[in-house]
Design a protein around this motif. Structure first.
Motif, PDB file in Angstrom:
ATOM      1  N   LYS A 142     -57.096 -39.244  -1.776  1.00  0.00           N
ATOM      2  CA  LYS A 142     -56.492 -40.527  -1.424  1.00  0.00           C
ATOM      3  C   LYS A 142     -56.871 -40.873   0.009  1.00  0.00           C
ATOM      4  CE  LYS A 142     -52.627 -40.154  -4.561  1.00  0.00           C
ATOM      5  NZ  LYS A 142     -51.169 -40.142  -4.715  1.00  0.00           N
ATOM      6  N   LEU A 143     -57.526 -42.009   0.180  1.00  0.00           N
ATOM      7  CA  LEU A 143     -57.999 -42.433   1.491  1.00  0.00           C
ATOM      8  C   LEU A 143     -56.843 -42.526   2.483  1.00  0.00           C
ATOM      9  CD1 LEU A 143     -60.458 -43.247   3.127  1.00  0.00           C
ATOM     10  CD2 LEU A 143     -60.080 -45.604   2.399  1.00  0.00           C
ATOM     11  N   GLU A 144     -55.700 -42.997   2.032  1.00  0.00           N
ATOM     12  CA  GLU A 144     -54.539 -43.138   2.919  1.00  0.00           C
ATOM     13  C   GLU A 144     -54.095 -41.784   3.463  1.00  0.00           C
ATOM     14  OE1 GLU A 144     -54.424 -44.322  -0.361  1.00  0.00           O
ATOM     15  OE2 GLU A 144     -55.082 -46.328   0.192  1.00  0.00           O
ATOM     16  N   GLU A 145     -54.138 -40.744   2.635  1.00  0.00           N
ATOM     17  CA  GLU A 145     -53.740 -39.410   3.067  1.00  0.00           C
ATOM     18  C   GLU A 145     -54.745 -38.847   4.074  1.00  0.00           C
ATOM     19  OE1 GLU A 145     -51.736 -35.813   3.552  1.00  0.00           O
ATOM     20  OE2 GLU A 145     -51.059 -37.767   2.848  1.00  0.00           O
ATOM     21  N   VAL A 146     -56.029 -39.044   3.814  1.00  0.00           N
ATOM     22  CA  VAL A 146     -57.060 -38.579   4.753  1.00  0.00           C
ATOM     23  C   VAL A 146     -56.900 -39.307   6.085  1.00  0.00           C
ATOM     24  CG1 VAL A 146     -59.545 -38.423   5.190  1.00  0.00           C
ATOM     25  CG2 VAL A 146     -58.651 -38.009   2.886  1.00  0.00           C
ATOM     26  N   GLU A 147     -56.662 -40.608   6.025  1.00  0.00           N
ATOM     27  CA  GLU A 147     -56.488 -41.397   7.247  1.00  0.00           C
ATOM     28  C   GLU A 147     -55.234 -40.946   8.021  1.00  0.00           C
ATOM     29  OE1 GLU A 147     -56.835 -46.007   8.701  1.00  0.00           O
ATOM     30  OE2 GLU A 147     -56.271 -45.627   6.625  1.00  0.00           O
ATOM     31  N   ARG A 148     -54.155 -40.634   7.319  1.00  0.00           N
ATOM     32  CA  ARG A 148     -52.920 -40.177   7.961  1.00  0.00           C
ATOM     33  C   ARG A 148     -53.174 -38.853   8.700  1.00  0.00           C
ATOM     34  NH1 ARG A 148     -49.138 -36.644   7.498  1.00  0.00           N
ATOM     35  NH2 ARG A 148     -49.907 -35.718   5.578  1.00  0.00           N
ATOM     36  N   ARG A 149     -53.869 -37.933   8.032  1.00  0.00           N
ATOM     37  CA  ARG A 149     -54.153 -36.633   8.647  1.00  0.00           C
ATOM     38  C   ARG A 149     -55.098 -36.785   9.842  1.00  0.00           C
ATOM     39  NH1 ARG A 149     -55.392 -32.334   4.054  1.00  0.00           N
ATOM     40  NH2 ARG A 149     -55.096 -30.941   5.808  1.00  0.00           N
ATOM     41  N   PHE A 150     -56.088 -37.672   9.700  1.00  0.00           N
ATOM     42  CA  PHE A 150     -57.026 -37.943  10.796  1.00  0.00           C
ATOM     43  C   PHE A 150     -56.278 -38.499  12.002  1.00  0.00           C
ATOM     44  CE2 PHE A 150     -59.673 -41.172  12.923  1.00  0.00           C
ATOM     45  CZ  PHE A 150     -60.659 -40.357  13.450  1.00  0.00           C
TER      46      PHE A 150
END
Length: 165
Positions: free
Chosen positions: A82-90
């Motif tokens: 999920k792009l949103e999860e990757v972005e949140r972690r980044f």
């Protein structure tokens, strides 16, 4: 600019009716550098690779000369993630690196998101001298107890600095 002419990026005039020449597509390691960073950074060597991306040693270029070498961490979302999860972690990693001040945690020079040709997240960090723990173990074998303790203490100091935020 006069009527009926266009200009190349380098300022050379292109004949009316002709498209300006495009720069050649990057190949090899340079093709891994996010598009919006390619004019300023030249990839030299891969330093490491993991499940979500890779780290490259890149040269920061000015007027055709390497001004300094930095580490470029590129995070490419895996298929199905999920792009949103990757972005949140980044964003969490960026927030931590931007705030923490410790000799045990690498600093942050710049960061961003590139969407051409695919979404990737990137961090520019100071280039640290030395080898990864994997390479040390590969070349030297088992570490002496004192060296293991030293590495463990450094890792604890890094964690302490991060968790103190």
């Amino acid at each position: 600019m006069g009527c009926g002419s266009s200009t190349k990026a380098k300022g050379e005039v292109v004949e009316p009716g002709k498209a300006p020449e495009r720069a050649p597509e990057p190949t090899g390691l340079q093709a891994r550098v996010p598009t919006d960073l390619q004019a300023r950074y030249t990839a030299e060597v891969e330093l490491g690779q993991g499940a979500f991306g890779q780290v490259l040693r890149v040269a920061e270029m000015r007027n055709g000369k390497a001004m300094r070498h930095v580490a470029l961490k590129i995070i490419i979302p895996r298929a199905g993630s999920k792009l949103e999860e990757v972005e949140r972690r980044f964003n969490r990693e960026v927030g931590i690196l931007a705030k923490v001040e410790s000799p045990y945690v690498v600093g942050l020079i710049d960061w961003g998101v590139s969407k051409d040709p695919q979404t990737c997240f990137w961090l520019l960090m100071p280039l640290l001298n030395g080898n990864s723990l994997d390479k040390v173990l590969e070349s030297e074998g088992m570490m002496l107890e004192a060296a293991v303790v030293e590495v463990g203490i450094a890792m604890c100091n890094a964690l302490e600095a991060i968790h103190a935020l």
